[in-house]
Motif scaffolding. Structure first.
Motif, PDB file in Angstrom:
ATOM      1  N   GLY A  86       0.840  -1.189   0.000  1.00  0.00           N
ATOM      2  CA  GLY A  86       0.000   0.000   0.000  1.00  0.00           C
ATOM      3  C   GLY A  86       0.877   1.241   0.000  1.00  0.00           C
ATOM      4  N   PHE A  87       0.386   2.310  -0.575  1.00  0.00           N
ATOM      5  CA  PHE A  87       1.126   3.574  -0.567  1.00  0.00           C
ATOM      6  C   PHE A  87       0.155   4.734  -0.713  1.00  0.00           C
ATOM      7  CE2 PHE A  87       0.915   2.390  -5.040  1.00  0.00           C
ATOM      8  CZ  PHE A  87       0.533   3.585  -5.651  1.00  0.00           C
ATOM      9  N   ASP A  88       0.628   5.921  -0.367  1.00  0.00           N
ATOM     10  CA  ASP A  88      -0.160   7.142  -0.503  1.00  0.00           C
ATOM     11  C   ASP A  88       0.481   8.039  -1.549  1.00  0.00           C
ATOM     12  OD1 ASP A  88      -2.036   6.577   1.585  1.00  0.00           O
ATOM     13  OD2 ASP A  88      -0.441   7.011   3.030  1.00  0.00           O
ATOM     14  N   THR A  89      -0.336   8.754  -2.295  1.00  0.00           N
ATOM     15  CA  THR A  89       0.167   9.740  -3.243  1.00  0.00           C
ATOM     16  C   THR A  89       0.232  11.109  -2.575  1.00  0.00           C
ATOM     17  OG1 THR A  89      -2.070  10.075  -4.100  1.00  0.00           O
ATOM     18  CG2 THR A  89      -0.648   8.519  -5.276  1.00  0.00           C
ATOM     19  N   ALA A  90       1.107  11.945  -3.064  1.00  0.00           N
ATOM     20  CA  ALA A  90       1.277  13.281  -2.499  1.00  0.00           C
ATOM     21  C   ALA A  90       0.040  14.136  -2.773  1.00  0.00           C
ATOM     22  CB  ALA A  90       2.503  13.947  -3.106  1.00  0.00           C
ATOM     23  N   PRO A  91      -0.305  15.007  -1.847  1.00  0.00           N
ATOM     24  CA  PRO A  91      -1.472  15.862  -2.067  1.00  0.00           C
ATOM     25  C   PRO A  91      -1.205  16.901  -3.150  1.00  0.00           C
ATOM     26  CG  PRO A  91      -0.333  16.502  -0.080  1.00  0.00           C
ATOM     27  CD  PRO A  91       0.335  15.247  -0.554  1.00  0.00           C
TER      28      PRO A  91
END
Length: 417
Positions: free
Chosen positions: A129-134
């Motif tokens: 899992g990972f998050d993208t930059a806002p």
């Protein structure tokens, strides 16, 4: 990515019931293949480009999954956001790399599930899992597909970095999204949800057309303190007009190039209860090899209908796992009966010819089944199953007053998703 199928005495192809099951589209019969064993941890066999622990991913860069070259290969990848939306992607025929072909959303969480096979044919799994930059607060647009040459059925997509719910703001956005084709055609944007638009002409694109897509939003006030930012333009070309029409009643597929029949192929489609979807679909990908399993559609392993087989020359038409593919196990039924779990099956020779002839963006139409019509959105490109009038009803500009002062009837716009 596949980012997110086949009579009881023969193995058959399975229609997956949900996008997240796309990784395990199915075709086959009872199997004691060792690949049915519990998958091993494939962490050491693959790498994820641009994904580093503790750092947010740049949403403007494509997501890549690469095999490390120890004889292992990637067999499937699914990437989804927290809402279950599927990221389209393309897997190389040799299984060495998967690359996303649709933009990631800013400020979102993604889950990536990768299936592999080692040199001995044993299957592995890896999930991250990972998050993208806002976003920086500016509205940017990512156009799809990638630049290149496509069939005449290929829609254009626009993914917004921020949700746009207000009807007046939608009209501002849509006016700034410019599509120019040579030869010129009549076309329109259609809001799929508050962050996604599709564009298609009234009819299919002309053959050998050039299509330029750009955003003129930079510096434009959209509304609610939101201003447009810069966006990368897109250039597409179309090839010849190739259409494949499958008649589930006659069990024949007719393939035409520029309106002229070039081949008629005996086929089998979905049996009752697993009917192939009717309507127009657009080719999403060409996959030389796909591992298909009955468990992906809820058939218990070891049951009379279970299967786990390699499938070759597979042309994907839905993200949930409907393909046109080689089905050597059902050759006796092809041209005579519908015995699959939803895919269109044909001989290996015919499937190879079809695979080599068809392109992403070409048209695959099915008629005469007992199934439902292909949905317009969410499971591939069913855009052409809407009439032109229905299509225009999804445009913010179609609801604008003649003087251009604002939406005439905001309630007619598609609800946010």
């Amino acid at each position: 990515m596949s980012q997110r199928s086949r009579s009881r005495t023969v193995p058959v192809c399975a229609l997956l019931l949900a996008p997240l099951a796309a990784a395990a589209a199915g075709c086959g019969g009872p199997s004691s293949d060792p690949l049915a064993a519990k998958p091993y941890d494939a962490s050491g066999q693959i790498s994820f480009g641009g994904v580093e622990e503790g750092r947010k991913v740049d949403p403007d860069k494509p997501l890549e999954v690469t095999a490390k070259g120890d004889g292992s290969r990637i067999t499937d990848v699914t990437a989804t956001d927290a809402a279950g939306r599927y990221v389209r992607g393309e897997l190389r025929p040799d299984g060495s790399r998967w690359r996303s072909t649709a933009p990631l959303a800013a400020g979102a969480h993604y889950t990536v599930r990768v299936s592999t096979e080692n040199r001995h044919g044993r299957q592995g799994r890896r999930t991250i899992g990972f998050d993208t930059a806002p976003t920086d607060g500016k509205l940017r647009v990512s156009f799809g597909p990638d630049s290149g040459t496509y069939g005449v059925g290929q829609p254009i997509t626009a993914e917004l970095s921020e949700a746009v719910r207000d009807a007046s703001a939608r009209a501002v956005v849509e006016r700034a999204l410019k599509v120019q084709s040579r030869p010129a055609v009549q076309g329109s944007w259609h809001w799929v949800n508050n962050r996604t638009l599709h564009y298609r002409p009234r009819e299919y694109w002309p053959t050998h057309a050039t299509i330029d897509v750009r955003s003129a939003l930079e510096g434009v006030k959209v509304g609610g303190g939101l201003y447009g930012g810069s966006s990368k333009p897109l250039k597409l070309r179309t090839g010849e007009r190739i259409e494949a029409v499958t008649d589930a009643v006659t069990h024949q597929m007719t393939v035409r190039r520029e309106g002229k029949e070039i081949r008629r192929i005996p086929v089998t489609t979905g049996k009752p209860g697993f009917d192939t979807r009717n309507g127009v679909k657009v080719v999403l990908a060409r996959e030389a090899f796909v591992r298909m399993r009955g468990t992906s559609i809820g058939i218990p392993a070891g049951s009379a209908d279970s299967y786990d087989l390699p499938v070759y020359w597979a042309t994907r038409v839905t993200w949930s796992g409907e393909y046109v593919h080689a089905a050597p196990w059902s050759v006796g039924s092809q041209g005579y009966a519908n015995v699959s779990h939803g895919c269109t099956g044909m001989s290996t020779a015919n499937a190879k010819w079809f695979f080599d002839t068809i392109h992403v963006g070409d048209i695959v139409k099915v008629v005469g089944t007992g199934g439902e019509t292909m949905t317009p959105f969410g499971n591939g490109f069913g855009d052409w199953n809407l009439t032109w009038t229905e299509w225009q009803e999804g445009s913010a500009l179609a609801q604008t007053r003649p003087d251009g002062s604002g939406p005439a009837d905001a309630a007619r716009l598609r609800p946010e998703v």
